[in-house]
Design a protein around this motif. Structure first.
Motif, short mmCIF file in Angstrom:
data_model
loop_
_atom_site.label_atom_id
_atom_site.label_comp_id
_atom_site.label_asym_id
_atom_site.label_seq_id
_atom_site.Cartn_x
_atom_site.Cartn_y
_atom_site.Cartn_z
N HIS A 163 -21.40 -21.03 2.85
CA HIS A 163 -21.99 -19.71 2.58
C HIS A 163 -23.16 -19.51 3.54
O HIS A 163 -23.46 -20.39 4.36
CB HIS A 163 -22.43 -19.63 1.11
N ARG A 164 -23.82 -18.39 3.36
CA ARG A 164 -24.89 -18.01 4.29
C ARG A 164 -26.00 -19.06 4.43
O ARG A 164 -26.63 -19.18 5.47
CB ARG A 164 -25.48 -16.69 3.77
N LEU A 165 -26.24 -19.82 3.35
CA LEU A 165 -27.38 -20.74 3.35
C LEU A 165 -27.06 -22.08 4.01
O LEU A 165 -27.97 -22.89 4.22
CB LEU A 165 -27.87 -20.97 1.91
N ALA A 196 -21.11 -17.25 -8.13
CA ALA A 196 -21.16 -16.81 -6.73
C ALA A 196 -21.18 -15.28 -6.65
O ALA A 196 -21.77 -14.72 -5.72
CB ALA A 196 -19.97 -17.37 -5.96
N LEU A 197 -20.52 -14.62 -7.60
CA LEU A 197 -20.57 -13.15 -7.59
C LEU A 197 -21.99 -12.68 -7.91
O LEU A 197 -22.50 -11.75 -7.28
CB LEU A 197 -19.56 -12.57 -8.59
N GLY A 201 -25.01 -11.41 -2.66
CA GLY A 201 -25.87 -10.88 -1.59
C GLY A 201 -26.61 -11.96 -0.83
O GLY A 201 -26.95 -11.80 0.35
N HIS A 202 -26.87 -13.07 -1.50
CA HIS A 202 -27.55 -14.19 -0.83
C HIS A 202 -26.57 -15.09 -0.10
O HIS A 202 -26.94 -15.78 0.85
CB HIS A 202 -28.29 -15.06 -1.85
N PRO A 363 -33.79 -12.72 -7.02
CA PRO A 363 -33.71 -14.08 -6.48
C PRO A 363 -32.37 -14.74 -6.83
O PRO A 363 -31.64 -14.26 -7.70
CB PRO A 363 -34.86 -14.81 -7.16
N LEU A 364 -32.09 -15.86 -6.18
CA LEU A 364 -30.88 -16.63 -6.48
C LEU A 364 -30.88 -17.02 -7.96
O LEU A 364 -31.92 -17.38 -8.51
CB LEU A 364 -30.88 -17.92 -5.67
#
Ligand code: FES
Length: 381
Positions: A163-165, A196-197, A201-202, A363-364
């Motif tokens: 994922h993005r991170l 995850a949904l 956005g993160h 936030p996450l």
């Protein structure tokens, strides 16, 4: 919808793949966990005897592969008993684990029970990101577990949700898997379900990040020349055609939740208007062949437009029913990942936000009991 309408065009064969989600309990708090966000409401886990009966019924139905997952399946002290029974019945057995709780003794016991295959998950190649994403200090432990698996002679199968991170660390992730002696590395881009949904956005990478990651993976494939198999699972939001989810609803895949609900996929229980009996209420054969839930979306007879007249409908079977429900609020709609879906804009907007680097203010959300109760509305009760 007539629940039997899907049957008109479906020939129902046996399930081939049984996924035993033996517990939702887990010491980790992963932000992309696919367990349902309301998992904390599930408390009444099947007993050992009930799981052994599930294994026997699934094998009698024709299932040949059995995966033990969770949560963290090692939290079940009877895991070795279940593995031994699955092995005795002739299943090819697989354990999907974070490695937390895997000691030398349990490794030896699982080997003696006949476990064929272990898939070990990592969150990242760095201690910092691994431990942040799981909200635990587990990186060093996972490395030790990797060594234990090799010592027991299991092929090392490593899984990393991408994922993005962590996508920009892909070079280092592949190098780490190689250094640990992995035979297989699954780089599975996050699919946007459940936790995850909530964190989409993160977690969603940009197209540019994805292209770079795929190119780096290809370079490694050439460098390793087959010494380690690399699987790069692309995220479906970036595709124009939907995936054939679970290889077809009620087609080959059967999952049993910790409290015994039999489902055609991990998340089908959230779909409104469908009932999914538990193995405490009915035997697996009648659930698989005759229940409303399993028959609802088999084949193509249930489809409406644009799927009903699409020349690709036999290939993708309309995509994912859960994603259709989550994004289009209609489980019988075309999967919005499909460019023909009237709701495709929802997917495009999420991808555009990721491409522009627009992160949400929220936030996450880390998986955990309190968050689960909050998301399910149970904390207000
Ligand atoms: Fe449920 Fe795709 S995850 S049908």
């Amino acid at each position: 919808m007539n629940a039997l309408s899907g049957l008109k065009s479906a020939v129902v064969g046996p399930p081939l793949w049984l996924l035993a989600e033996v517990t939702y309990r887990c010491p980790l708090h992963c932000v992309f966990c696919y367990n349902p966000t309301d998992y904390a409401r599930v408390e009444d886990e099947l007993s050992t005897d009930e799981w052994l009966r599930v294994l026997r019924e699934a094998r009698a139905l024709g299932a040949v592969q059995c995966g033990f997952s969770g949560g963290e399946p090692l939290l079940r002290e009877d895991l070795e008993l279940m593995v031994a029974e699955a092995h005795r019945l002739g299943f090819y057995t697989n354990l999907l684990t974070s490695g937390v709780g895997l000691t030398e003794e349990r490794c030896a016991a699982l080997k003696a029970a006949g476990l064929d295959h272990i898939q070990l998950s990592f969150q990242d190649s760095s201690r910092e990101v691994n431990d942040f994403l799981s909200s635990t200090k587990t990186f060093a432990l996972k490395q030790r577990v990797g060594e234990m698996l090799k010592a027991q002679g299991w092929p090392m199968v490593m899984n990393v949700v991408i994922h993005r991170l962590n996508i920009d660390h892909i070079d280092r992730i592949i190098a780490m898997a190689h250094e640990l002696g992995a035979e297989y590395l699954e780089l599975a881009n996050s699919q946007y379900y459940s936790w995850a949904l909530e964190n989409r956005g993160h977690l969603m990478p940009s197209r540019e990040q994805l292209q770079r990651a795929e190119a780096i993976t290809d370079e490694w494939r050439q460098k390793l020349d087959g010494k380690m198999k690399l699987f790069f699972v692309s995220p479906d939001y970036h595709e124009a055609r939907p995936k054939k989810c679970m290889n077809g609803w009620g087609n080959v895949f059967l999952t049993i939740t910790p409290d015994g609900a039999a489902l055609p996929c991990h998340t089908a229980r959230m779909l409104p208007g469908l009932s999914f009996p538990t193995v405490r209420e009915r035997d697996l054969k009648s659930i698989w062949y005759d229940s409303e839930g399993f028959n609802a979306y088999r084949g193509t007879g249930w489809m409406k437009e644009p799927c009903a007249s699409c020349d690709q409908k036999e290939q993708d079977l309309g995509g994912c029913r859960c994603q259709a429900y989550m994004l289009a609020k209609d489980a019988a709609a075309a999967d919005p990942v499909c460019a023909k879906s009237p709701q495709h804009g929802v997917v495009q907007a999420a991808v555009a936000a990721a491409d522009a680097g627009r992160l949400p203010e929220q936030p996450l959300i880390f998986r955990g009991r309190a968050e689960s109760l909050r998301l399910s509305g149970a904390d207000a009760a």
